[in-house]
Motif scaffolding. Structure first.
Motif, PDB file in Angstrom:
ATOM      1  N   VAL A  43       0.862  -1.169   0.000  1.00  0.00           N
ATOM      2  CA  VAL A  43       0.000   0.000   0.000  1.00  0.00           C
ATOM      3  C   VAL A  43       0.900   1.221   0.000  1.00  0.00           C
ATOM      4  O   VAL A  43       1.697   1.417   0.911  1.00  0.00           O
ATOM      5  CB  VAL A  43      -0.943   0.028   1.230  1.00  0.00           C
ATOM      6  CG1 VAL A  43      -1.764   1.301   1.231  1.00  0.00           C
ATOM      7  CG2 VAL A  43      -1.840  -1.194   1.229  1.00  0.00           C
ATOM      8  N   ALA A  44       0.795   2.020  -1.073  1.00  0.00           N
ATOM      9  CA  ALA A  44       1.565   3.256  -1.178  1.00  0.00           C
ATOM     10  C   ALA A  44       0.748   4.359  -0.514  1.00  0.00           C
ATOM     11  O   ALA A  44      -0.373   4.636  -0.937  1.00  0.00           O
ATOM     12  CB  ALA A  44       1.823   3.595  -2.645  1.00  0.00           C
ATOM     13  N   ALA A  45       1.303   4.963   0.532  1.00  0.00           N
ATOM     14  CA  ALA A  45       0.580   6.009   1.263  1.00  0.00           C
ATOM     15  C   ALA A  45       0.145   7.113   0.312  1.00  0.00           C
ATOM     16  O   ALA A  45       0.887   7.509  -0.583  1.00  0.00           O
ATOM     17  CB  ALA A  45       1.466   6.574   2.365  1.00  0.00           C
ATOM     18  N   GLU A  46      -1.084   7.582   0.497  1.00  0.00           N
ATOM     19  CA  GLU A  46      -1.632   8.590  -0.402  1.00  0.00           C
ATOM     20  C   GLU A  46      -0.775   9.849  -0.447  1.00  0.00           C
ATOM     21  O   GLU A  46      -0.566  10.427  -1.504  1.00  0.00           O
ATOM     22  CB  GLU A  46      -3.065   8.939   0.012  1.00  0.00           C
ATOM     23  CG  GLU A  46      -3.750   9.843  -0.975  1.00  0.00           C
ATOM     24  CD  GLU A  46      -5.221  10.053  -0.654  1.00  0.00           C
ATOM     25  OE1 GLU A  46      -5.909  10.560  -1.530  1.00  0.00           O
ATOM     26  OE2 GLU A  46      -5.659   9.725   0.462  1.00  0.00           O
ATOM     27  N   ASP A  47      -0.221  10.258   0.700  1.00  0.00           N
ATOM     28  CA  ASP A  47       0.563  11.493   0.723  1.00  0.00           C
ATOM     29  C   ASP A  47       1.948  11.345   0.088  1.00  0.00           C
ATOM     30  O   ASP A  47       2.597  12.329  -0.232  1.00  0.00           O
ATOM     31  CB  ASP A  47       0.673  12.048   2.149  1.00  0.00           C
ATOM     32  CG  ASP A  47       1.317  11.079   3.120  1.00  0.00           C
ATOM     33  OD1 ASP A  47       1.496   9.897   2.776  1.00  0.00           O
ATOM     34  OD2 ASP A  47       1.635  11.515   4.245  1.00  0.00           O
ATOM     35  N   THR A  48       2.415  10.115  -0.126  1.00  0.00           N
ATOM     36  CA  THR A  48       3.721   9.915  -0.782  1.00  0.00           C
ATOM     37  C   THR A  48       3.572   9.325  -2.180  1.00  0.00           C
ATOM     38  O   THR A  48       4.567   9.104  -2.866  1.00  0.00           O
ATOM     39  CB  THR A  48       4.611   8.964   0.047  1.00  0.00           C
ATOM     40  OG1 THR A  48       3.984   7.688   0.129  1.00  0.00           O
ATOM     41  CG2 THR A  48       4.864   9.527   1.439  1.00  0.00           C
ATOM     42  N   ASN A  55       3.435   1.916 -10.663  1.00  0.00           N
ATOM     43  CA  ASN A  55       3.440   0.986  -9.538  1.00  0.00           C
ATOM     44  C   ASN A  55       2.051   0.787  -8.937  1.00  0.00           C
ATOM     45  O   ASN A  55       1.791  -0.222  -8.292  1.00  0.00           O
ATOM     46  CB  ASN A  55       4.395   1.450  -8.435  1.00  0.00           C
ATOM     47  CG  ASN A  55       5.840   1.292  -8.837  1.00  0.00           C
ATOM     48  OD1 ASN A  55       6.159   0.579  -9.768  1.00  0.00           O
ATOM     49  ND2 ASN A  55       6.720   1.991  -8.140  1.00  0.00           N
ATOM     50  N   THR A  56       1.148   1.764  -9.116  1.00  0.00           N
ATOM     51  CA  THR A  56      -0.189   1.650  -8.543  1.00  0.00           C
ATOM     52  C   THR A  56      -1.281   1.591  -9.614  1.00  0.00           C
ATOM     53  O   THR A  56      -2.446   1.803  -9.316  1.00  0.00           O
ATOM     54  CB  THR A  56      -0.480   2.826  -7.587  1.00  0.00           C
ATOM     55  OG1 THR A  56      -0.315   4.046  -8.297  1.00  0.00           O
ATOM     56  CG2 THR A  56       0.422   2.783  -6.376  1.00  0.00           C
ATOM     57  N   MET A  57      -0.911   1.266 -10.845  1.00  0.00           N
ATOM     58  CA  MET A  57      -1.900   1.165 -11.926  1.00  0.00           C
ATOM     59  C   MET A  57      -2.283  -0.296 -12.146  1.00  0.00           C
ATOM     60  O   MET A  57      -1.420  -1.172 -12.189  1.00  0.00           O
ATOM     61  CB  MET A  57      -1.340   1.736 -13.232  1.00  0.00           C
ATOM     62  CG  MET A  57      -1.119   3.226 -13.204  1.00  0.00           C
ATOM     63  SD  MET A  57      -2.615   4.188 -12.936  1.00  0.00           S
ATOM     64  CE  MET A  57      -3.581   3.753 -14.361  1.00  0.00           C
ATOM     65  N   TRP A  58      -3.565  -0.534 -12.276  1.00  0.00           N
ATOM     66  CA  TRP A  58      -4.130  -1.862 -12.522  1.00  0.00           C
ATOM     67  C   TRP A  58      -5.020  -1.775 -13.737  1.00  0.00           C
ATOM     68  O   TRP A  58      -5.664  -0.751 -13.977  1.00  0.00           O
ATOM     69  CB  TRP A  58      -4.943  -2.323 -11.311  1.00  0.00           C
ATOM     70  CG  TRP A  58      -4.127  -2.433 -10.069  1.00  0.00           C
ATOM     71  CD1 TRP A  58      -3.807  -1.413  -9.209  1.00  0.00           C
ATOM     72  CD2 TRP A  58      -3.491  -3.593  -9.556  1.00  0.00           C
ATOM     73  NE1 TRP A  58      -3.018  -1.888  -8.186  1.00  0.00           N
ATOM     74  CE2 TRP A  58      -2.816  -3.225  -8.378  1.00  0.00           C
ATOM     75  CE3 TRP A  58      -3.440  -4.922  -9.970  1.00  0.00           C
ATOM     76  CZ2 TRP A  58      -2.095  -4.120  -7.613  1.00  0.00           C
ATOM     77  CZ3 TRP A  58      -2.730  -5.827  -9.207  1.00  0.00           C
ATOM     78  CH2 TRP A  58      -2.068  -5.422  -8.045  1.00  0.00           C
ATOM     79  N   GLU A  59      -5.076  -2.838 -14.529  1.00  0.00           N
ATOM     80  CA  GLU A  59      -5.975  -2.887 -15.681  1.00  0.00           C
ATOM     81  C   GLU A  59      -7.152  -3.785 -15.332  1.00  0.00           C
ATOM     82  O   GLU A  59      -6.982  -4.893 -14.844  1.00  0.00           O
ATOM     83  CB  GLU A  59      -5.268  -3.443 -16.911  1.00  0.00           C
ATOM     84  CG  GLU A  59      -6.167  -3.511 -18.124  1.00  0.00           C
ATOM     85  CD  GLU A  59      -5.487  -4.114 -19.333  1.00  0.00           C
ATOM     86  OE1 GLU A  59      -6.219  -4.533 -20.237  1.00  0.00           O
ATOM     87  OE2 GLU A  59      -4.245  -4.189 -19.366  1.00  0.00           O
ATOM     88  N   LEU A  60      -8.345  -3.289 -15.583  1.00  0.00           N
ATOM     89  CA  LEU A  60      -9.555  -4.059 -15.366  1.00  0.00           C
ATOM     90  C   LEU A  60      -9.794  -4.895 -16.613  1.00  0.00           C
ATOM     91  O   LEU A  60     -10.041  -4.358 -17.683  1.00  0.00           O
ATOM     92  CB  LEU A  60     -10.720  -3.100 -15.134  1.00  0.00           C
ATOM     93  CG  LEU A  60     -12.003  -3.673 -14.620  1.00  0.00           C
ATOM     94  CD1 LEU A  60     -11.809  -4.248 -13.225  1.00  0.00           C
ATOM     95  CD2 LEU A  60     -13.074  -2.599 -14.584  1.00  0.00           C
ATOM     96  N   GLN A  61      -9.646  -6.210 -16.499  1.00  0.00           N
ATOM     97  CA  GLN A  61      -9.822  -7.108 -17.646  1.00  0.00           C
ATOM     98  C   GLN A  61     -11.058  -7.958 -17.444  1.00  0.00           C
ATOM     99  O   GLN A  61     -11.241  -8.576 -16.405  1.00  0.00           O
ATOM    100  CB  GLN A  61      -8.628  -8.052 -17.806  1.00  0.00           C
ATOM    101  CG  GLN A  61      -7.386  -7.420 -18.312  1.00  0.00           C
ATOM    102  CD  GLN A  61      -6.286  -8.449 -18.551  1.00  0.00           C
ATOM    103  OE1 GLN A  61      -6.401  -9.621 -18.215  1.00  0.00           O
ATOM    104  NE2 GLN A  61      -5.205  -7.992 -19.126  1.00  0.00           N
ATOM    105  N   LYS A  62     -11.886  -7.995 -18.487  1.00  0.00           N
ATOM    106  CA  LYS A  62     -13.042  -8.884 -18.458  1.00  0.00           C
ATOM    107  C   LYS A  62     -12.562 -10.302 -18.747  1.00  0.00           C
ATOM    108  O   LYS A  62     -11.433 -10.512 -19.183  1.00  0.00           O
ATOM    109  CB  LYS A  62     -14.057  -8.423 -19.500  1.00  0.00           C
ATOM    110  CG  LYS A  62     -14.618  -7.035 -19.169  1.00  0.00           C
ATOM    111  CD  LYS A  62     -15.533  -6.528 -20.227  1.00  0.00           C
ATOM    112  CE  LYS A  62     -16.852  -7.240 -20.130  1.00  0.00           C
ATOM    113  NZ  LYS A  62     -17.887  -6.677 -20.999  1.00  0.00           N
TER     114      LYS A  62
END
Length: 104
Positions: A43-48, A55-62
């Motif tokens: 979990v990457a802290a929101e403030d940092t 690093n925090t991107m995800w692809e929604l795949q059907k």
């Protein structure tokens, strides 16, 4: 005359998303070094958090990855980390501890 509702926003297959973990106040992500070692997401802290980071991107795949149509609540989807290609999974902590030799 009745009022008509505006367009309903939908999430499409193939859409990149960021996942917020409310309790930890940060975004789910991973770094390539963690992925290579098979370590779980972090979990990457929101403030940092760096907004342009993959690093925090995800692809929604059907289930059918060639289908870029709307994702439905009852539909099956995968969340794939864009940088590493690993799928997000959920496991019972008890089972995971036993697999790692830490169970009772």
């Amino acid at each position: 005359g009745g009022a008509t509702a505006g367009p309903v926003p939908t999430v499409l297959g193939g859409t990149p998303v960021r996942l917020m973990h409310k309790e930890a106040d940060g975004f789910l992500g991973s770094k390539m070094a963690r992925a290579v070692l098979g370590l779980p997401v972090l979990v990457a802290a929101e403030d940092t958090h760096v907004p342009a980071s993959s690093n925090t991107m995800w692809e929604l795949q059907k289930a059918d990855v060639t289908d870029g149509g709307s994702c439905m609540w009852a539909g099956r989807v995968r969340l794939v980390h864009t940088a590493s290609g690993r799928c997000l999974t959920v496991s019972d902590e008890t089972d995971e501890a036993e697999e790692l030799g830490g169970g009772a």
